[in-house]
Design a protein around this motif. Structure first.
Motif, mmCIF file in Angstrom:
data_model
loop_
_atom_site.group_PDB
_atom_site.id
_atom_site.type_symbol
_atom_site.label_atom_id
_atom_site.label_comp_id
_atom_site.label_asym_id
_atom_site.label_seq_id
_atom_site.Cartn_x
_atom_site.Cartn_y
_atom_site.Cartn_z
ATOM 1 N N SER A 1 -10.969 31.512 -14.692
ATOM 2 C CA SER A 1 -11.491 30.038 -14.446
ATOM 3 C C SER A 1 -10.658 29.265 -13.520
ATOM 4 O O SER A 1 -11.041 28.802 -12.494
ATOM 5 N N GLU A 2 -9.358 29.483 -13.551
ATOM 6 C CA GLU A 2 -8.471 28.779 -12.542
ATOM 7 C C GLU A 2 -8.445 29.308 -11.457
ATOM 8 O O GLU A 2 -8.537 28.795 -10.246
ATOM 9 N N THR A 3 -8.817 30.620 -11.152
ATOM 10 C CA THR A 3 -8.628 31.451 -9.927
ATOM 11 C C THR A 3 -10.153 30.972 -9.189
ATOM 12 O O THR A 3 -9.924 30.784 -7.890
ATOM 13 N N LEU A 4 -11.111 31.119 -10.031
ATOM 14 C CA LEU A 4 -12.295 30.585 -9.442
ATOM 15 C C LEU A 4 -12.277 28.948 -8.848
ATOM 16 O O LEU A 4 -12.653 28.710 -7.706
ATOM 17 N N ASP A 5 -11.540 28.304 -9.822
ATOM 18 C CA ASP A 5 -11.382 26.617 -9.411
ATOM 19 C C ASP A 5 -10.459 26.895 -7.938
ATOM 20 O O ASP A 5 -10.579 25.982 -7.059
ATOM 21 N N TRP A 6 -9.659 27.511 -7.884
ATOM 22 C CA TRP A 6 -8.658 27.732 -6.870
ATOM 23 C C TRP A 6 -9.300 28.322 -5.758
ATOM 24 O O TRP A 6 -9.323 27.399 -4.461
ATOM 25 N N ALA A 7 -10.139 29.016 -5.802
ATOM 26 C CA ALA A 7 -11.254 29.567 -4.704
ATOM 27 C C ALA A 7 -12.020 28.663 -3.947
ATOM 28 O O ALA A 7 -12.122 28.268 -2.913
ATOM 29 N N GLN A 8 -12.754 27.704 -5.059
ATOM 30 C CA GLN A 8 -13.587 26.545 -4.638
ATOM 31 C C GLN A 8 -12.683 25.575 -4.270
ATOM 32 O O GLN A 8 -13.312 25.128 -2.941
#
Ligand SMILES: Nc1ncnc2c1ncn2[C@@H]1O[C@H](COP(=O)(O)OP(=O)(O)O)[C@@H](O)[C@H]1O
Ligand SMILES: [Mg+2]
Length: 298
Positions: A246-253
């Motif tokens: 989830s945090e990886t995705l948030d970071w990418a976003q």
């Protein structure tokens, strides 16, 4: 549309079409669970795709998703069914005031009070009574106490429950059951025995990159590659809360929103709070990434 999986690769394709990228162990367990009619117990750290897997299976099988979110103190009334007490009270009040002769016949009123109209169906009963295909997600089962776990076990083995006032309800379509656990406590041997076990860990860099590219399709491949590698290296530190998918995705976003297509020290430092949720973790990560600490303000 056919809802039964025809094989492991069919599971793969349909989960992928539902937006979930499985690995081999995931697709195998899902296939077996369906063939054997057994629940899946998915264990692993937070944010690795346990809940999402159940949602994706529901979508892939074209089935209704029925979710029981577990928490400390969850009881039968919230999980199975309860009587609508307020509505019952109103009914009683109405019956009493019905006419000057002393109201309605009590037996008739009592029959009403414990009938369908006054029953509040909770997720477990809903899953038992559901007519079509369904996926029952029992999420974060490690949060309930042993007593409740025993009740779950009973329902999962018999697919039936007895409501004293209404009789025994037996499920006709067995739901596809997914239980998840964040591993905050050991679950009972009996529950584990009943289930197929799937441990979900953080994905490999290759798979996490694919997940990023599928969930954040605007992310350039180079950026996705760089960020999953950084996240990977952070997970190897002893952090209080390692970053999850989830945090990886948030970071990418976040990086996309800010218009970065590559990550340097300044960018990483400025956005670290998306990945890490404890100051001590941020400090550890900063020194690991050889980022100089932010200058003290004075
Ligand atoms: N295999 C996967 N494919 C696609 N997205 C995934 C996958 N695993 C995790 N995710 C993403 O990570 C997020 C967190 O997953 P979630 O199921 O909520 O974690 P958990 O229940 O394990 O705490 C999901 O919203 C989803 O976007
Ligand atoms: Mg979850």
């Amino acid at each position: 549309m056919a809802s039964e999986f025809t094989g492991v690769s069919d599971v793969h394709d349909r989960l992928e079409a539902a937006g979930y990228l499985p690995d081999q162990s995931i697709e195998t367990v899902v296939y077996l669970a369906e063939r054997l009619g057994k629940p899946i117990l998915v264990e692993g750290p937070a944010g690795v795709g346990k809940t999402e897997l159940a949602k994706a299976v529901a979508e892939a099988r074209n089935a209704a998703l029925i979710r029981l979110q577990c928490y400390e103190g969850l009881d039968e009334a919230k999980a199975l069914y309860e009587w609508n007490y307020k509505k019952q009270l109103l009914r009683i009040t109405h019956a009493r005031g019905g006419d000057a002769e002393g109201g309605e016949d009590w037996d008739a009123v009592e029959d009403d009070l414990f009938g369908e109209d006054y029953l509040m169906e909770r997720p477990l009963l809903k899953a038992l009574r559901h007519e079509g295909e369904s996926v029952l997600l029992i999420d974060e089962v490690d949060k309930v106490d042993f007593e409740f776990e025993a009740l779950l076990l009973e329902i999962l083995s018999d697919f039936q429950v007895t409501i004293p006032e209404l009789g025994t309800v037996t499920g006709t379509h067995h739901p596809f059951v997914v239980l998840t656990s964040n591993n905050t406590r050991e679950l009972s041997e009996a529950l584990k025995r009943r289930c197929l076990y799937l441990y979900l860990d953080y994905p490999t860099v290759e798979r996490e990159k694919e997940i990023v590219l599928s969930r954040v399709p605007d992310a350039p491949e180079k950026l996705a590659d760089q960020l999953v590698r950084i996240v990977r290296s952070l997970r190897q530190l002893e952090l209080k809360k390692p970053p999850s998918i989830s945090e990886t995705l948030d970071w990418a976003q976040t990086l996309l929103e800010l218009g970065f297509d590559t990550i340097d020290e300044d960018v990483a430092r400025g956005t670290m709070n998306v990945l890490l949720k404890y100051q001590q973790d941020v400090e550890k990560a900063s020194s690991h990434l050889k980022l100089p600490p932010r200058p003290e303000m004075n």
